[in-house]
Design a protein around this motif. Sequence first.
Motif, PDB file in Angstrom:
ATOM      1  N   ASP A   1      -4.924   2.877 -15.021  1.00 13.33           N
ATOM      2  CA  ASP A   1      -3.718   3.578 -14.558  1.00 13.33           C
ATOM      3  C   ASP A   1      -3.666   3.688 -13.039  1.00 13.33           C
ATOM      4  O   ASP A   1      -3.048   4.588 -12.488  1.00 13.33           O
ATOM      5  N   LEU A   2      -4.312   2.758 -12.350  1.00 12.51           N
ATOM      6  CA  LEU A   2      -4.521   2.872 -10.912  1.00 12.51           C
ATOM      7  C   LEU A   2      -3.358   2.259 -10.127  1.00 12.51           C
ATOM      8  O   LEU A   2      -2.896   1.162 -10.425  1.00 12.51           O
ATOM      9  N   LEU A   3      -2.910   2.996  -9.109  1.00  9.37           N
ATOM     10  CA  LEU A   3      -1.927   2.490  -8.161  1.00  9.37           C
ATOM     11  C   LEU A   3      -2.584   2.497  -6.783  1.00  9.37           C
ATOM     12  O   LEU A   3      -2.962   3.551  -6.262  1.00  9.37           O
ATOM     13  N   ILE A   4      -2.726   1.312  -6.187  1.00  9.63           N
ATOM     14  CA  ILE A   4      -3.482   1.145  -4.945  1.00  9.63           C
ATOM     15  C   ILE A   4      -2.529   0.899  -3.779  1.00  9.63           C
ATOM     16  O   ILE A   4      -1.615   0.077  -3.874  1.00  9.63           O
ATOM     17  N   THR A   5      -2.757   1.627  -2.694  1.00  9.56           N
ATOM     18  CA  THR A   5      -2.031   1.415  -1.441  1.00  9.56           C
ATOM     19  C   THR A   5      -3.061   1.021  -0.391  1.00  9.56           C
ATOM     20  O   THR A   5      -3.910   1.827  -0.014  1.00  9.56           O
ATOM     21  N   GLU A   6      -3.000  -0.220   0.075  1.00  6.53           N
ATOM     22  CA  GLU A   6      -4.078  -0.794   0.892  1.00  6.53           C
ATOM     23  C   GLU A   6      -3.561  -1.238   2.250  1.00  6.53           C
ATOM     24  O   GLU A   6      -2.581  -1.984   2.351  1.00  6.53           O
ATOM     25  N   ALA A   7      -4.224  -0.762   3.282  1.00  7.88           N
ATOM     26  CA  ALA A   7      -3.878  -1.163   4.652  1.00  7.88           C
ATOM     27  C   ALA A   7      -4.735  -2.350   5.070  1.00  7.88           C
ATOM     28  O   ALA A   7      -5.871  -2.511   4.613  1.00  7.88           O
ATOM     29  N   THR A   8      -4.200  -3.162   5.961  1.00  8.36           N
ATOM     30  CA  THR A   8      -4.957  -4.252   6.570  1.00  8.36           C
ATOM     31  C   THR A   8      -5.166  -3.914   8.037  1.00  8.36           C
ATOM     32  O   THR A   8      -4.204  -3.644   8.770  1.00  8.36           O
TER      33      THR A   8
END
Length: 671
Positions: A558-565
């Motif tokens: 159920d994971l929602l990932i917000t990833e910065a570069t």
Amino acid sequence: MLADLGYAALVISFVTAIYAVVTSTYLLLGQPSPKARQMWANSLRNSTRIIFPLVFLSCAIIVVSLLRSDFSLDYVWRVSSIEMPTYLKITALWGGQAGSLLFWNLLLAAFIAAAMSRDWRDRPELMPYVAGTLAITQLFFLYISLGVENPFARLDPVPLDGNGLNPLLRHPGMIIHPPMLYLGFTGLVIPFSFALAVLLSGQIDDSWLRLTRRWTLVGWLFLTVGLILGGRWAYDVLGWGGYWAWDPVENASFMPWLAATAFLHSVIIQEKRGMFRQWNMFLIILTYLLMIYGTFIVRSGVISSVHAFAQSGIGPRFFIFLTLMSIISFGALFYRWNDLASANQLNSFFSREAAFLTNNFVILGILFVTFFGTNYPIISELITGEQATVAQPFYERATGPLFAILIFLMGIAPLTMYYKTSIQRLGRAIAWPLLSATIITIVLFGAGMRQWAALIGVWVTTFSLIITLAEFWVASRARMRTKGESFFTALNTTISRNRRRYGGYAIHLGVLLIAFGVIGSRIYQETTQIRLFEGESTSLGRYEMTFKGVERYAGPDDLLITEATVDVFDRGELVKTIYPRTELYTRTGQPMTIPDLRTTISEDFYVLMVYWEETTANAATFRIYLNPLINWVWFGSILMTIGTFIAGWPDPRESRVVAATATRRRVTVTA
């Protein structure tokens, strides 16, 4: 159903533990004939060993239920979900209160089965006492699993899906960290049981130390690894740039580790000179009681912590058990106090015995500060009616000088002699290490190090490091001269001929590396927080980072990932692209902030994305840490582990001595 079989196995193991307690009591208080005594003794040993496969069956059934997503079990519903990865479903066995207590029972039963499978011909009179003590401890934890935190409790109606594992527990460090702590705690039950057996039986001698030394080392090693993994988990998951916050649950594991560390040091003096018998009994009893108390803190909810389990009704039961075992243990110690007195006395303050004893007092000073700070919320509530806590600065100010003294003693102790050390000889031995450490500290001062706490820490740690390295060098150099061996051959031979001594020195080297790491990462840590738009840059120390953008995507379960570069530059050169992220577990609504870092042997550039603004400009807020020497903490931890393996590795010569002692004992008893 399968769950009914698991519950039945748990009930049978509980009844078997009761049988073991009753049988040991009969052997101690009854008057069976020699033939009947042997029969009952064999039955007692078998009953303590059979608990392990029974509890193993219960654990295996819970794991199968987790893999099958059998949400008719309340525990499976609480800690797993249909889409959760298989490896997490397996490790969810210890991801909640009921399952972790069952797993605790399994590890304790494994240690008991191993201990009761040994050859008891050398000390048969201790066996009923040891078995009874072990069975009582096992019985209590089985009672908790059956009567309070039943892992086989049912749900009706059956949910379609589960809650999933707590996000904090999905990190690899937390998958391994709890089993290591449990192995450490349960392993230390073995030496305590032997110590209590000696006190209750009145068979006062030092042979029980040889019988339990490796058990103690194993328990201490697992507890050490558990603490290290917990620190790494905190560093990787909690997102505050540190690894040790003096949290109550961290302290709950640290306190028995301190007591066990003091015990491992002072038993050396008991084995060499027959001293500190009373003191060592006190230390191993304290270790056991702190283990029970630490479990009470973690699981009762009496003190709040990010690491703790939810509030539970097991608190009063743990408190009663802790009180009873305290009364029995200290009562037996005070009853045998005079019998434990040593004929040898402390001859001089300038001796190895005095150095080890002072070392113990300093360790217990750190333990007292930790215990007071951990329990301050309870103390303040009793006095004022309101809970108050002490923060990390309190612990650092109170324990910092004690740690400095402890590290200094680590350097002094190897230079001392038993009975008495000449002050002139000691002065000559420490002169050049003191001078070398002073010169290095002055150079660092000239290079810009101005923090007095750091300067003192570096001076003390360098002093002890030089002496400890010299212990390896001098012994190896002597073999190189007399045997013509290469340095590495001479070093290997030196260590293998006295594994206990040089394994201990390797542990000390690990501690000293950790000390350097703590000085660098705590005193010279730099941090900043800044809001950046896509394409903007900021700097910290010699590093510069550029925010390249953010991507949001669905993860497993159920994971929602917000990833910065983020691009990281060292003096203008691109050295790494890192991806700090936030994770949202949509089923529970629980967010997580996961850092990423650029790591070197000298420092970590550690970045967190605190908040992302989903706007046209694509802005994000970052918290950045520069942690000098942080990786020395992990290198030192690995060296401590290696040193413990060296110190605990079986020595054929020691085994022959133990066997000869056992033979003489049997001959004496027969005569």
